[in-house]
Structure formats: C-alpha cells, structure tokens
Design a protein around this motif. Structure first.
Motif, PDB file in Angstrom:
ATOM      1  N   MET A 155     -18.585  -3.629 -55.094  1.00  0.00           N
ATOM      2  CA  MET A 155     -18.224  -4.998 -55.331  1.00  0.00           C
ATOM      3  C   MET A 155     -18.485  -5.785 -54.055  1.00  0.00           C
ATOM      4  SD  MET A 155     -14.464  -6.796 -55.445  1.00  0.00           S
ATOM      5  CE  MET A 155     -13.604  -5.387 -55.903  1.00  0.00           C
ATOM      6  N   LYS A 156     -19.266  -6.876 -54.123  1.00  0.00           N
ATOM      7  CA  LYS A 156     -19.538  -7.681 -52.952  1.00  0.00           C
ATOM      8  C   LYS A 156     -19.581  -9.150 -53.329  1.00  0.00           C
ATOM      9  CE  LYS A 156     -22.273  -4.207 -50.620  1.00  0.00           C
ATOM     10  NZ  LYS A 156     -23.570  -3.832 -50.170  1.00  0.00           N
ATOM     11  N   LYS A 157     -18.953  -9.962 -52.506  1.00  0.00           N
ATOM     12  CA  LYS A 157     -19.071 -11.407 -52.606  1.00  0.00           C
ATOM     13  C   LYS A 157     -19.538 -11.848 -51.240  1.00  0.00           C
ATOM     14  CE  LYS A 157     -16.684 -15.612 -53.720  1.00  0.00           C
ATOM     15  NZ  LYS A 157     -15.465 -16.250 -54.184  1.00  0.00           N
ATOM     16  N   ASP A 158     -20.548 -12.721 -51.163  1.00  0.00           N
ATOM     17  CA  ASP A 158     -21.224 -12.955 -49.904  1.00  0.00           C
ATOM     18  C   ASP A 158     -21.635 -14.416 -49.747  1.00  0.00           C
ATOM     19  OD1 ASP A 158     -23.149 -12.982 -47.856  1.00  0.00           O
ATOM     20  OD2 ASP A 158     -23.782 -10.961 -48.317  1.00  0.00           O
ATOM     21  N   ILE A 213     -14.397 -16.382 -37.270  1.00  0.00           N
ATOM     22  CA  ILE A 213     -14.011 -15.801 -38.554  1.00  0.00           C
ATOM     23  C   ILE A 213     -12.816 -14.867 -38.380  1.00  0.00           C
ATOM     24  CG2 ILE A 213     -16.278 -15.987 -39.664  1.00  0.00           C
ATOM     25  CD1 ILE A 213     -16.746 -13.025 -38.891  1.00  0.00           C
ATOM     26  N   ILE A 214     -12.147 -14.605 -39.495  1.00  0.00           N
ATOM     27  CA  ILE A 214     -11.041 -13.653 -39.558  1.00  0.00           C
ATOM     28  C   ILE A 214     -11.504 -12.492 -40.430  1.00  0.00           C
ATOM     29  CG2 ILE A 214      -8.667 -13.275 -40.340  1.00  0.00           C
ATOM     30  CD1 ILE A 214      -8.294 -16.353 -39.929  1.00  0.00           C
ATOM     31  N   VAL A 215     -11.264 -11.274 -39.968  1.00  0.00           N
ATOM     32  CA  VAL A 215     -11.723 -10.078 -40.675  1.00  0.00           C
ATOM     33  C   VAL A 215     -10.515  -9.265 -41.136  1.00  0.00           C
ATOM     34  CG1 VAL A 215     -13.023  -7.924 -40.448  1.00  0.00           C
ATOM     35  CG2 VAL A 215     -13.818  -9.993 -39.283  1.00  0.00           C
ATOM     36  N   GLY A 216     -10.502  -8.906 -42.394  1.00  0.00           N
ATOM     37  CA  GLY A 216      -9.540  -7.955 -42.927  1.00  0.00           C
ATOM     38  C   GLY A 216     -10.256  -6.635 -43.097  1.00  0.00           C
ATOM     39  N   PHE A 217      -9.700  -5.578 -42.528  1.00  0.00           N
ATOM     40  CA  PHE A 217     -10.383  -4.281 -42.514  1.00  0.00           C
ATOM     41  C   PHE A 217      -9.407  -3.198 -42.944  1.00  0.00           C
ATOM     42  CE2 PHE A 217     -12.025  -0.724 -39.627  1.00  0.00           C
ATOM     43  CZ  PHE A 217     -12.973  -0.309 -40.541  1.00  0.00           C
ATOM     44  N   ASP A 218      -9.767  -2.472 -43.987  1.00  0.00           N
ATOM     45  CA  ASP A 218      -8.935  -1.392 -44.508  1.00  0.00           C
ATOM     46  C   ASP A 218      -9.766  -0.115 -44.544  1.00  0.00           C
ATOM     47  OD1 ASP A 218      -7.001   0.151 -45.701  1.00  0.00           O
ATOM     48  OD2 ASP A 218      -7.162  -0.797 -47.663  1.00  0.00           O
ATOM     49  N   PRO A 219      -9.658   0.722 -43.487  1.00  0.00           N
ATOM     50  CA  PRO A 219     -10.425   1.958 -43.458  1.00  0.00           C
ATOM     51  C   PRO A 219      -9.799   3.008 -44.375  1.00  0.00           C
ATOM     52  CG  PRO A 219      -9.040   1.829 -41.526  1.00  0.00           C
ATOM     53  CD  PRO A 219      -8.829   0.552 -42.297  1.00  0.00           C
ATOM     54  N   THR A 265     -12.305   4.832 -49.196  1.00  0.00           N
ATOM     55  CA  THR A 265     -13.051   3.634 -49.574  1.00  0.00           C
ATOM     56  C   THR A 265     -12.672   2.554 -48.575  1.00  0.00           C
ATOM     57  OG1 THR A 265     -13.028   4.227 -51.917  1.00  0.00           O
ATOM     58  CG2 THR A 265     -13.473   1.927 -51.372  1.00  0.00           C
ATOM     59  N   VAL A 266     -13.667   2.049 -47.858  1.00  0.00           N
ATOM     60  CA  VAL A 266     -13.438   1.033 -46.833  1.00  0.00           C
ATOM     61  C   VAL A 266     -13.443  -0.335 -47.489  1.00  0.00           C
ATOM     62  CG1 VAL A 266     -14.422  -0.056 -44.774  1.00  0.00           C
ATOM     63  CG2 VAL A 266     -14.470   2.432 -45.023  1.00  0.00           C
ATOM     64  N   GLY A 267     -12.419  -1.130 -47.186  1.00  0.00           N
ATOM     65  CA  GLY A 267     -12.359  -2.504 -47.676  1.00  0.00           C
ATOM     66  C   GLY A 267     -12.625  -3.458 -46.535  1.00  0.00           C
ATOM     67  N   LEU A 268     -13.417  -4.487 -46.799  1.00  0.00           N
ATOM     68  CA  LEU A 268     -13.754  -5.471 -45.773  1.00  0.00           C
ATOM     69  C   LEU A 268     -13.725  -6.862 -46.390  1.00  0.00           C
ATOM     70  CD1 LEU A 268     -14.737  -5.717 -42.798  1.00  0.00           C
ATOM     71  CD2 LEU A 268     -17.075  -5.621 -43.690  1.00  0.00           C
ATOM     72  N   PHE A 306     -16.699  -0.041 -49.782  1.00  0.00           N
ATOM     73  CA  PHE A 306     -17.781   0.900 -49.534  1.00  0.00           C
ATOM     74  C   PHE A 306     -17.253   2.325 -49.520  1.00  0.00           C
ATOM     75  CE2 PHE A 306     -18.303  -3.067 -47.277  1.00  0.00           C
ATOM     76  CZ  PHE A 306     -19.566  -3.479 -47.662  1.00  0.00           C
ATOM     77  N   LYS A 307     -17.951   3.217 -50.200  1.00  0.00           N
ATOM     78  CA  LYS A 307     -17.578   4.632 -50.183  1.00  0.00           C
ATOM     79  C   LYS A 307     -18.010   5.296 -48.885  1.00  0.00           C
ATOM     80  CE  LYS A 307     -15.607   5.473 -54.158  1.00  0.00           C
ATOM     81  NZ  LYS A 307     -14.234   5.895 -54.223  1.00  0.00           N
ATOM     82  N   GLU A 308     -19.184   4.961 -48.397  1.00  0.00           N
ATOM     83  CA  GLU A 308     -19.681   5.525 -47.143  1.00  0.00           C
ATOM     84  C   GLU A 308     -20.325   4.412 -46.345  1.00  0.00           C
ATOM     85  OE1 GLU A 308     -22.216   8.916 -47.598  1.00  0.00           O
ATOM     86  OE2 GLU A 308     -20.912   9.811 -49.102  1.00  0.00           O
ATOM     87  N   ILE A 309     -19.765   4.133 -45.163  1.00  0.00           N
ATOM     88  CA  ILE A 309     -20.318   3.095 -44.303  1.00  0.00           C
ATOM     89  C   ILE A 309     -20.014   3.478 -42.854  1.00  0.00           C
ATOM     90  CG2 ILE A 309     -18.255   1.638 -44.432  1.00  0.00           C
ATOM     91  CD1 ILE A 309     -20.214  -0.807 -44.437  1.00  0.00           C
TER      92      ILE A 309
END
Length: 100
Positions: free
Chosen positions: A1-4, A14-20, A23-26, A41-44
């Motif tokens: 899933m990507k919105k860009d 910018i502000i970054v939300g990062f959930d390692p 499955t990595v959430g960004l 992302f499953k693998e990044i």
C-alpha cells in the motif's frame, strides 16, 4: 500500500512516522499535517527508507509509537543527526488525544 505526493525540495521540512518490525510502516507528513507518503513494506533496507524520506524533504522529526525507540529508529535518527528523545508525557498526551 503506497500513497505518494513527492516534494520538490530536499529543504522542505517533514515529519516522519516510522514503525519498524516484520512489516515496516512509514508515513511522511508536511508541517501542516498533510499526508505526503504512506507505505508498508515486508522487506526494506535502511538505505531504502532513508532514500524515501529524502525524496520528500528534510526530516525534522522521526516519531515512533513506543516509549523506548527500537534500534532501527535510532539508526535512522542517527543518519539525520537527531538526538533520540522519548517523553512519557508526550506519549500520554498522544493517547489522551487519540481516545477523545
């Protein structure tokens, strides 16, 4: 899933939300709270995450949803020369706001 919605400038704050995790959430937001990017992302790799962030601007904050930041968050923060700060009060206020 990507919105860009790519930013034109690396200088844009910018502000970054990062959930390692497995499955990595960004999530990337502008300073008005507008969503610029949302992806999972499953693998990044760390370098791929950094490249995505830099594509949208200059990260001024990297947020995570836990009190003690995981190593992956600390490594990304280190790259952008952030001091890793965690505040129990900030997390408490976030939970109050989300439950209103």
């Amino acid at each position: 899933m990507k919105k860009d919605k790519t930013s034109n400038s690396f200088k844009t704050p910018i502000i970054v939300g990062f959930d390692p995790g497995l499955t990595v959430g960004l999530a990337i937001l502008d300073l008005n709270g507008n969503l610029l990017f949302l992806g999972s992302f499953k693998e990044i790799t760390k370098s791929e995450i950094i490249n995505i962030i830099m594509k949208f601007g200059r990260a001024i904050l990297i947020a995570t949803d836990v009190e003690n930041s995981p190593k992956a968050v600390k490594k990304i923060s280190y790259y952008f020369k952030f001091k890793n700060i965690c505040s129990k009060k900030m997390i408490f206020l976030y939970h109050i706001k989300m439950n209103l």
